[in-house]
Design a protein around this motif. Structure first.
Motif, PDB file in Angstrom:
ATOM      1  N   ALA A  41       6.974   6.845   3.425  1.00  0.00           N
ATOM      2  CA  ALA A  41       6.794   8.132   4.101  1.00  0.00           C
ATOM      3  C   ALA A  41       8.009   9.026   3.899  1.00  0.00           C
ATOM      4  N   GLN A  82       7.642  10.664   0.617  1.00  0.00           N
ATOM      5  CA  GLN A  82       6.596  11.693   0.680  1.00  0.00           C
ATOM      6  C   GLN A  82       7.081  12.955   1.370  1.00  0.00           C
ATOM      7  N   SER A  83       7.816  12.766   2.464  1.00  0.00           N
ATOM      8  CA  SER A  83       8.182  13.920   3.290  1.00  0.00           C
ATOM      9  C   SER A  83       9.506  14.527   2.862  1.00  0.00           C
ATOM     10  N   GLY A 104      -2.060   7.277  -4.401  1.00  0.00           N
ATOM     11  CA  GLY A 104      -2.136   8.560  -3.716  1.00  0.00           C
ATOM     12  C   GLY A 104      -0.969   8.857  -2.803  1.00  0.00           C
ATOM     13  N   ARG A 105      -0.025   7.937  -2.728  1.00  0.00           N
ATOM     14  CA  ARG A 105       1.125   8.223  -1.860  1.00  0.00           C
ATOM     15  C   ARG A 105       1.973   9.359  -2.419  1.00  0.00           C
ATOM     16  N   LEU A 106       2.233   9.316  -3.710  1.00  0.00           N
ATOM     17  CA  LEU A 106       3.071  10.329  -4.352  1.00  0.00           C
ATOM     18  C   LEU A 106       2.255  11.074  -5.394  1.00  0.00           C
TER      19      LEU A 106
END
Ligand code: ZN
Ligand code: ZN
Ligand code: ZN
Ligand code: ZN
Ligand code: ZN
Ligand code: ZN
Ligand code: ZN
Ligand code: ZN
Lengths: 462, 462, 462, 462
Positions: free
Chosen positions: D304, D307-308, D358-360
């Motif tokens: 996370a 991602q953020s 699909g995370r990045l």
């Protein structure tokens, strides 16, 4: 085709800066480098001591918008002229269908009004109710009109507001179409009850506007919209994030890996709720907007969000009403038309309060005024970057320019400025709009109708 | 009047423990000390090696409740007998008006049903719609019926659910009356849409129940209810807090100084969403309740909340349906009656998983099973404390008792137990209900009708 | 034995309030009830309109303490007299071994000094270095002297400061002995370097004291001490938690289930860093303490911590130096003796700013001034509760009393008061110390030597 | 000069992707576009169906490093060959002065060792003690050697570890020189004591390594380093951020506007502490590194963060020891050389676990493997971007390539691979190093000595 070369400046993009000249052919940047041979007859702009940055993009304006029984005072001509005078080369306005009106008709209305625009522009489409027709038209809006964003109002009960069921349906449709939902996040039910309670207690002035929509109602709605978007698989863009509570909801979501974006306004970064205590009804009412200005303590949170990346965009929600229009709300704060200006001032103010203080680097300034929103709106790097092949929307930024904001000298058609008297350090020496000089040496050269409509392709559907 | 003396135990209250005898005269504790002279003829209970604690209070039961077209299988007789067998001496049940029914009539229905109760009991009143009548009746409910809590459902769309406007009105009324609003916090709009989507994709089994109401919808609703309560000036009690998201919303509110309380259920502390993957439809359906069981990762958050004080009460939401009743939902998970049992098992399970593991002290055990909710419900220290003058609701707790949970041996009238096979260490050797031995040596002595209705005075209005 | 009855008041304990009379026999409370027959000759105190609360406990004082080359101006006589005049009936002082001195010798020194005490008192023992001797003596301190708390300084480099290795060793030893470690949490290495840097830049006045130890250095040290305690299995008590950063470290730990406690001072709740900007060197220097006063924005965090339970105790760190003593630091802020007074003012100020404003209930007031620390120090309910069998340390609190704080009228031997001019609403009408009237009608009746040393048993070892 | 054109691919930069050909002249990218005329004789690489991305940069390697009495098995030749085989075109290694050795001498040693490098490389310089000499040499390191980063170890007590005072001094010096401090963040004092305690309890195997350095000690040290950097005005880069606690410390700092960066390793993203429970001593010991692998629950936090944007870089800490070397620690886990490999596997594993799930996005993949660290190290856009003028460090990435990781086939000189058996989807079809084909069709073409040292200019001093 005319050629134009910007010499001697430092090119600033969101991820890097370096000294370079920029050559423009017609509407497009064709070369960037340190020893560019300009074609014969090319016009030269001297950018010595200046930064050469992508023109600003303001994704949140309401030009010539019918609202609360009147129409905003700045139309597409004067709104975009204000933008260009301040270094902003593109605006994105909200296309609002009337109750019962189809989105397609609303789009036509907005295109007609926007023909006067002096800068480039695009639209967001508002979803103000839910039906089979809305479901169907959203596809046309995306695929035919080049609009990849849909706005939803969680406030303005009885008017624009949609409920959670409608949000879910529309967000799911956005996810399917590769569009991005936007929300105005305030709990409209609670606002309406608190307005009632305040009026019941005899609070009728502009300060009642702020009391009736405290940060908590914005934080709650932001948190709710994020959850609903997450359930449908859609990303989410939260307009005018004004307070710590809303920012924290966004930051929490991002920390959980969700694709959520927040947009503080230059107003909320700089002005606070003390304005509503001004003894002058006019002064206070001129500053009535939703969300209202907040206690100063919220500003640190917003600035830190821009620094750390949990907030991405600085906008204006430019929605200008004259003092006469504001006076519709004498005796009942609910009737004061909501909105303030800012298009001309956003970039100089943000540079002054953000870059000269060390809060933001100049690259971050470009990110939050231009590149981030260009990426979010899927028009990057055509817009939002100084790059070969990009539209020649360029601002030559003079960090030593100084200016005191004054309604008397502004482009906007209204009779006041909420930033009256603010001193700015840094401002646009030249603004180019698709290669044409729109603003130079303190003079506007752009003309009504110079702007073009910018289509934006959808994202890959989820 | 009979006298009864409990000798040789350690009295455990929420804030302190010490060895002492406890003398009871009739229904009341009259002396606590180390060398008490018992009156002649006093009956003696040997509490050597045991803890003498206030009887448990379960503030969340649904006995003989009509719901989803059927009626819960445990009525006030068997529900309260289960309670007493597990060390719980008072339950608080939810009085639910039928659509259109007045609160006053609903109250009469519930009083009639509750005459069978073997333990003491009270009611929460549900607000399932809003009108002038509701507004007026709330005052009678508080002042005449001794009910100081009102329940609101944010889920069960089309049935019990109320919207934000109704929540605001009712919470404001609670604040005015000195009552406490309670919420079942799940976003009913979103749940309904997700149920539809799941059924549309062919998911009809009990696992669909869990998929349709993930932690996010509970976290959101909790956050929203807290904001609305805050705006009205009311405190808030969130029933069946089952997940990290909801707990964090409560903890955030408390960290901001708000008076908000959270109630994890023993089920959510110990059972997880894996149960819904069981191959047996019956097994999974028996565990269908709202909120559903969560991923194991949520349990640490709930336990930490009990340790740190951001969550205050452990309840059961005892709402028992037989397997036959559960089968109403074959083919459509929305029709599985929601609810599980737990009244008999709450305290032994919490002791086993909480105290023997070092997570909770024995004083904290008393706090979360009895004293905290007695304070929240304004019946402390009449209930919830071993003190002179308090009702003699006492459990003599044997920390070395052991038991394996089995539906075959339970008081509850249903044919299964969601904790089947769990081993418990620690349990009630004796339960006293207002001075009368209700449970001893594994035998129930309480009788139908022994229980009394407990009125609860309002708090000072805000 | 003398008897004394307090009639007509409302007994306030940390978990409940109710109207009741309180009968005292000698040093002990013997009855609480609504219709108590007083023995013949019992003296009556009229508590009509008043609250009858457990006497305050201040767990953080430095009486007659040698520090920075001088000795604090209030000794055990005048410090405890100030305490009693303000409703506080017990203090816990810090026993500080000199470099190389054994704990046993230091204890004897402190016992000798404390013979003058007018109120009851106890000690914390400081661990200022680590050795086999310290390891061994800690056991004697706990088992023979009845001290179950050990203080550690993470600041005061070159003097009292211990490093992480020493903290680990001492905390592990505490865990083994059933004692509680305490920390003064500031990063002493960083403070020393920042002091140097400030002096190097010519900052020599009291404001330099605050600049050299900002909230960040306290937040960091708090976070570090919590981790070390957690690794050793010890609980932790953080003295003088003054800022949001430190409070958040504590709250995070508690939210993770750790047993950590925080103690804001009445000074940090009410005074802010603006004091150090006062043009008078004396005024600013009188307010020099560690941690220093903080920006106002930190106060909301501390208050919310008291409300939500993430902070548990309000203390004073009473450490009084005269203006003459303070002037040792003219020209070098590092030499200003650190410390302020507060013993007489803590309870009236907290009532005024906490209870009359609605932040704290009166029960919470009792919790944070008396009951919580009594539980943490393992002397509850002997101290900290109005209960049968408890020491008759009682304050009859008049919520309508009013007073303006003034150095001229104070018990403390110093020539100023950092709260000079503050108006208090609410104060002690009568203070009883183990059944003896110590303060009544604005007059001190307690005498030098009336106080007794209170032994505190260890907790169960980990 | 040779010319090379990459045809038919999609150019992926950190902020945008688009189909384009890439023309390279010698070592440099000279054109990017859709219809490029290649010079006669230009070699063509077919990138149909592939992504054309900037070569990876691994900022954390230890090649031919003396450590714990031995030397890492991969030297600059084989380490960089492994890098190129996996799509990484630059490594940054840590130059570690021996005790008492000058930084200048250490730099000469490292330059000598690095002459064998097959890819480009740079150095970080370690500060392992503090003195006037260190202070002086830091300036030479920055200004003469082109090193703008200094590494600090908060662990490895008695060897590399520096204390808070040394950190403060060095960070302040970094701020002055425009350099960035780096930290290995674990509390070395606490680790040493816990190692002792574990060995005292008979825990000697590799699992003891993990037990002795739990997430809490890393979280604490990270929090501490951030505070110290903040006090000196320096930014901070935290290497090998492995756990939620450390990530949250970084995220908190960033949320407060601080310039702090975190670097998860591919190992911590994919492997967990269960590995240390493997019955094979060798298996477990091969995975011993600091920080150790964590419970699976930490991985979500790290993903996370990527991602953020609260974590910016994925590295390897490539530090390869053979099984024989690992066996130095039989009987005492403290003697197991710390370190694992990963240079060849980082990018394929991250693509597989990050992008295909699909995370990045693919742009984020480029950001965290290349562009972000290039910006942080001040070599962007020379490295880290496909742009005209940039070094032709390019990877043609085939998203459909598949591979099973196996020690038998790896470049690394060690006899095992901690990712043995992992299936990768996506990998480098071609790797170009400054315009030269280094890897193609599964074959390595780069040669020993092909790499060049990359100087990095300082940032503007604070
Ligand atoms: Zn809006
Ligand atoms: Zn707007
Ligand atoms: Zn419910
Ligand atoms: Zn229920
Ligand atoms: Zn201190
Ligand atoms: Zn102190
Ligand atoms: Zn390391
Ligand atoms: Zn390393």
């Amino acid at each position: 085709m005319t050629n134009l070369i910007i010499r001697g400046g430092t090119v600033v993009n969101h991820d890097h800066s370096h000294p370079a000249d920029v050559l423009i052919d017609g509407e497009t940047i064709v070369a960037i480098g340190t020893a560019i041979d300009a074609p014969t007859g090319a016009q030269t702009i001297d950018a010595g001591g200046c930064y050469v940055m992508p023109g600003g993009i303001d994704p949140h304006t309401h030009l010539e918008m019918p609202f609360m029984g009147t129409v905003t005072a700045d139309d597409f001509e004067w709104g975009t002229k204000a933008a260009l005078a301040g270094g902003t080369t593109m605006v994105v306005d909200f296309c609002l269908p009337d109750p019962g009106q189809s989105m397609l008709a609303a789009y036509q209305d907005w295109r007609r009004k926007s023909e006067k625009a002096a800068s480039d522009y695009g639209f967001h489409m508002a979803v103000t109710s839910w039906s089979k027709q809305v479901f169907d038209e959203m596809e046309i809006v995306v695929k035919t009109y080049g609009i990849n964003t849909f706005k939803h109002f969680m406030a303005y009960k009885g008017a624009l507001m949609v409920n959670d069921d409608e949000l879910y349906n529309s967000f799911a449709r956005c996810a399917h179409l590769g569009a991005m939902p936007l929300v105005h996040a305030e709990n409209g039910d609670v606002v309406a009850r608190m307005q009632e309670a305040l009026l019941g207690r005899g609070v009728t002035g502009p300060e009642g506007h702020a009391y009736s929509r405290p940060p908590e109602v914005e934080g709650e709605a932001t948190n709710r919209a994020i959850m609903i978007a997450d359930m449908t698989g859609a990303p989410l863009y939260v307009v005018h994030t004004s307070c710590r509570e809303a920012h924290e909801a966004i930051a929490r979501a991002r920390a959980g890996g969700k694709r959520v974006y927040g947009e503080p306004l230059i107003q909320h970064l700089l002005l606070d709720a003390g304005e509503y205590q001004n003894k002058s009804w006019n002064h206070a009412a001129q500053r009535v907007m939703s969300p209202p200005f907040r206690d100063k303590s919220h500003q640190d949170s917003l600035w830190a969000g821009l620094q750390s990346g949990s907030l991405q965009v600085v906008a204006t929600d430019h929605c200008a009403f004259t003092t006469d229009q504001k006076r519709l709300g004498v005796g009942d704060f609910r009737k004061i038309p909501n909105g303030t200006g800012g298009l001309e001032d956003r970039m100089p103010l943000l540079w002054t309060a953000g870059v000269t203080t060390g809060r933001l680097t100049k690259e971050e300034f470009v990110a939050v005024t231009s590149s981030n929103i260009a990426r979010i709106l899927n028009v990057y790097p055509r817009k939002g970057r100084i790059a070969v092949g990009s539209d020649a929307d360029v601002v030559v930024w003079d960090p030593s320019a100084s200016k005191t904001i004054s309604a008397k000298k502004q482009m906007s058609r209204i009779d006041y400025n909420v930033f009256e008297g603010f001193s700015c350090t840094g401002g646009p020496a030249v603004t180019l709009s698709r290669g044409k000089i729109a603003w130079k040496d303190g003079e506007l050269r752009a003309e009504k109708g110079d702007g073009k409509y910018v289509e934006r392709p959808p994202f890959s559907p989820v």
